[in-house]
Design an enzyme around this catalytic site. Structure first.
Site, PDB file in Angstrom:
ATOM      1  NE  ARG A 259      -3.550  -2.260   2.794  1.00  0.00           N
ATOM      2  CZ  ARG A 259      -4.309  -2.455   3.741  1.00  0.00           C
ATOM      3  NH1 ARG A 259      -4.385  -1.880   4.576  1.00  0.00           N
ATOM      4  NH2 ARG A 259      -4.941  -3.749   3.629  1.00  0.00           N
ATOM      5  NE  ARG A 274      -0.142   5.302   9.406  1.00  0.00           N
ATOM      6  CZ  ARG A 274      -1.521   4.708   9.392  1.00  0.00           C
ATOM      7  NH1 ARG A 274      -1.929   4.285   8.184  1.00  0.00           N
ATOM      8  NH2 ARG A 274      -2.353   4.774  10.255  1.00  0.00           N
ATOM      9  CD  GLU A 346      -7.088  -1.063  11.709  1.00  0.00           C
ATOM     10  OE1 GLU A 346      -7.437  -1.892  10.979  1.00  0.00           O
ATOM     11  OE2 GLU A 346      -7.139   0.129  11.593  1.00  0.00           O
ATOM     12  CB  SER A 349     -10.415  -4.295   9.811  1.00  0.00           C
ATOM     13  OG  SER A 349      -9.934  -3.084  10.263  1.00  0.00           O
ATOM     14  NE  ARG A 387      -0.130  -0.531  12.273  1.00  0.00           N
ATOM     15  CZ  ARG A 387      -1.110   0.439  11.996  1.00  0.00           C
ATOM     16  NH1 ARG A 387      -2.388   0.104  12.376  1.00  0.00           N
ATOM     17  NH2 ARG A 387      -1.032   1.433  11.415  1.00  0.00           N
TER      18      ARG A 387
END
Length: 434
Positions: A259, A274, A346, A349, A387
């Site tokens: 990404r 990130r 996070e 999801s 993470r």
């Protein structure tokens, strides 16, 4: 993609739902295009009916030996009109499809209102945050002290935002992937898949990444996209098919993910927090509409099981309408506690897309005794690295600089249970010029 019939018949409800998400959509243009399309279809059907009637008249005249030239001229004129209208219909349908592709999913009635993360609801917090008798370090300090992370050389190799794991750091990454795949296949009943790491435009459009997130994608010169998540290839496994096997169908897959994070300006980017490339184990379900929200809860439990077995403190958030992804109707986030950062991170999801993706990708199933209908699709991270590595390093760090490993992954580490700093003389020098 929303059903045009839903927009047409429940216009007010759709407008209100989109307002809760804070995302604009040109509903007026969609309804106008739909009206034009239906008007053209009605007109062309009338012409085709007239053409069939003229065709019968020609047959009757020929049978009687009478002159049919006038009727044949009418037939040609009707054919030209039909051809012209068919092209107009094609253009209107293309325009309508493009407009519909820009409309996000409608939030489920249980989704809380709100336009940003401040309105997300904490559903539960599991496990106690670890307490230390010393000031905990963050993962960057720990990883570099242990010699298992090298951000400087990664930057020199590629650029900022790309990780480099070394030695037992690389082993830890691989161990976690194996542990999660075994958990989801052996205990949770998923079928493992090893999909391509690049997908075409149709696949990216089917799951909702395109056209909305085009700026966040890496695109090759020949038109392929590096996948941002295994959700894309795995969901497209049944694209343009009718699923003939019993539902639910559940897949899990490991892939690297890519990404650009074009929308991440101003967010924390230190270390692994990130990155543009990261590893992830994904879970994807194809389910019957009646059971999709029960299946979402089971999917969430499957993702939580990873963190429970690793002994990590985490919390589950129910996202508000404005913080959900473009394609989701309902979404839970799982955040793991990182004491070195003193923050929640996070790592998963879990979303129910209802028929939104299935309609875009034309994925249907055959209900018992009924006509083919769109399935509901779900996906969840089970879970995402890097993470998770951050959380393990920061939660299991010791006062002497070592890191104890969670017992659940020790068998995947050839029974290595502790990461220790190398002797001073064995530490390699940092690269220059970075």
């Amino acid at each position: 993609m929303l059903d045009i019939k839903t927009i047409r018949e429940r216009e007010g409800e759709v407008r209100d739902a989109l307002a809760t998400r804070g995302i604009g959509a040109d509903i007026d243009a969609i309804l106008e295009a739909d009206k034009n399309r239906r008007g053209l279809l009605s007109e062309v059907e009338a012409l085709k009916s007239r053409r069939n009637k003229v065709s019968k008249e020609i047959g009757a005249l020929v049978k009687k030996g009478e002159d049919a030239s006038s009727s044949r001229a009418d037939m040609r004129a009707l054919g030209d009109q039909i051809k012209e209208l068919d092209e107009q219909i094609r253009q209107v349908e293309l325009s309508l499809a493009e407009l519909l592709m820009l409309v996000p999913n409608i939030p489920h009635s249980s989704v809380p209102p709100g336009l940003d993360a401040g309105s997300n609801v904490v559903v539960r917090e599991v496990g106690e945050k670890r307490e230390f008798q010393f000031k905990p370090s963050d993962h960057v300090e720990i990883g570099e002290r242990l010699g298992i992370l090298d951000f400087a050389r990664a930057t020199r190799m590629t650029g900022a935002g790309f990780p480099l794991y070394l030695g037992l750091g690389a082993r830890l990454e691989r161990a976690l992937i194996g542990f999660m795949l075994d958990l989801h296949t052996r205990e949770h009943g998923y079928t493992e898949m090893s999909p391509p790491f690049l997908c075409n435009e149709k696949s990216m459009t089917g799951t909702g990444q395109l056209p909305k997130l085009a700026d966040d994608m890496y695109r090759t010169q020949d038109g392929f996209y590096l996948i941002p998540t295994a959700e894309v290839p795995v969901t497209n496994y049944f694209r343009e098919e009718i699923i003939e096997q019993p539902l639910p169908v559940c897949f899990t897959a490991y892939t690297p993910c890519f990404r650009r994070e074009a929308g991440a300006a101003g967010k924390e980017t230190r270390g692994l927090l990130r990155v543009h490339q990261f590893d992830k184990v994904e879970m994807v379900k194809f389910v019957e509409p009646e059971s999709s929200y029960d299946e979402l809860e089971r999917l969430l439990q499957n993702a939580e099981a990873v963190l429970q077995k690793l002994g990590l403190s985490y919390r589950v958030l129910l996202l508000c309408a404005g913080d959900m992804s473009f394609a989701a109707a309902k979404c839970y986030d799982i955040e793991v506690w990182a004491p070195g950062r003193n923050a929640w991170l996070e790592v998963s999801s879990c979303s129910n897309f209802e028929a939104f993706q299935a309609r875009r990708a034309s994925i249907r199933y055959r209900p018992s005794g009924g006509k083919p209908d769109f399935v509901h699709t779900l996906n969840g991270s089970g879970v995402a690295l890097a993470r998770l590595v951050v959380a393990i390093l920061e939660n299991y760090q010791q006062a002497d600089g070592s890191v104890e490993l969670p017992p659940a992954i020790v068998p995947y580490m050839d029974n290595i249970s502790k990461l220790t700093p190398p002797p001073a003389e064995g530490v390699s020098s940092s690269p220059s010029g970075t």
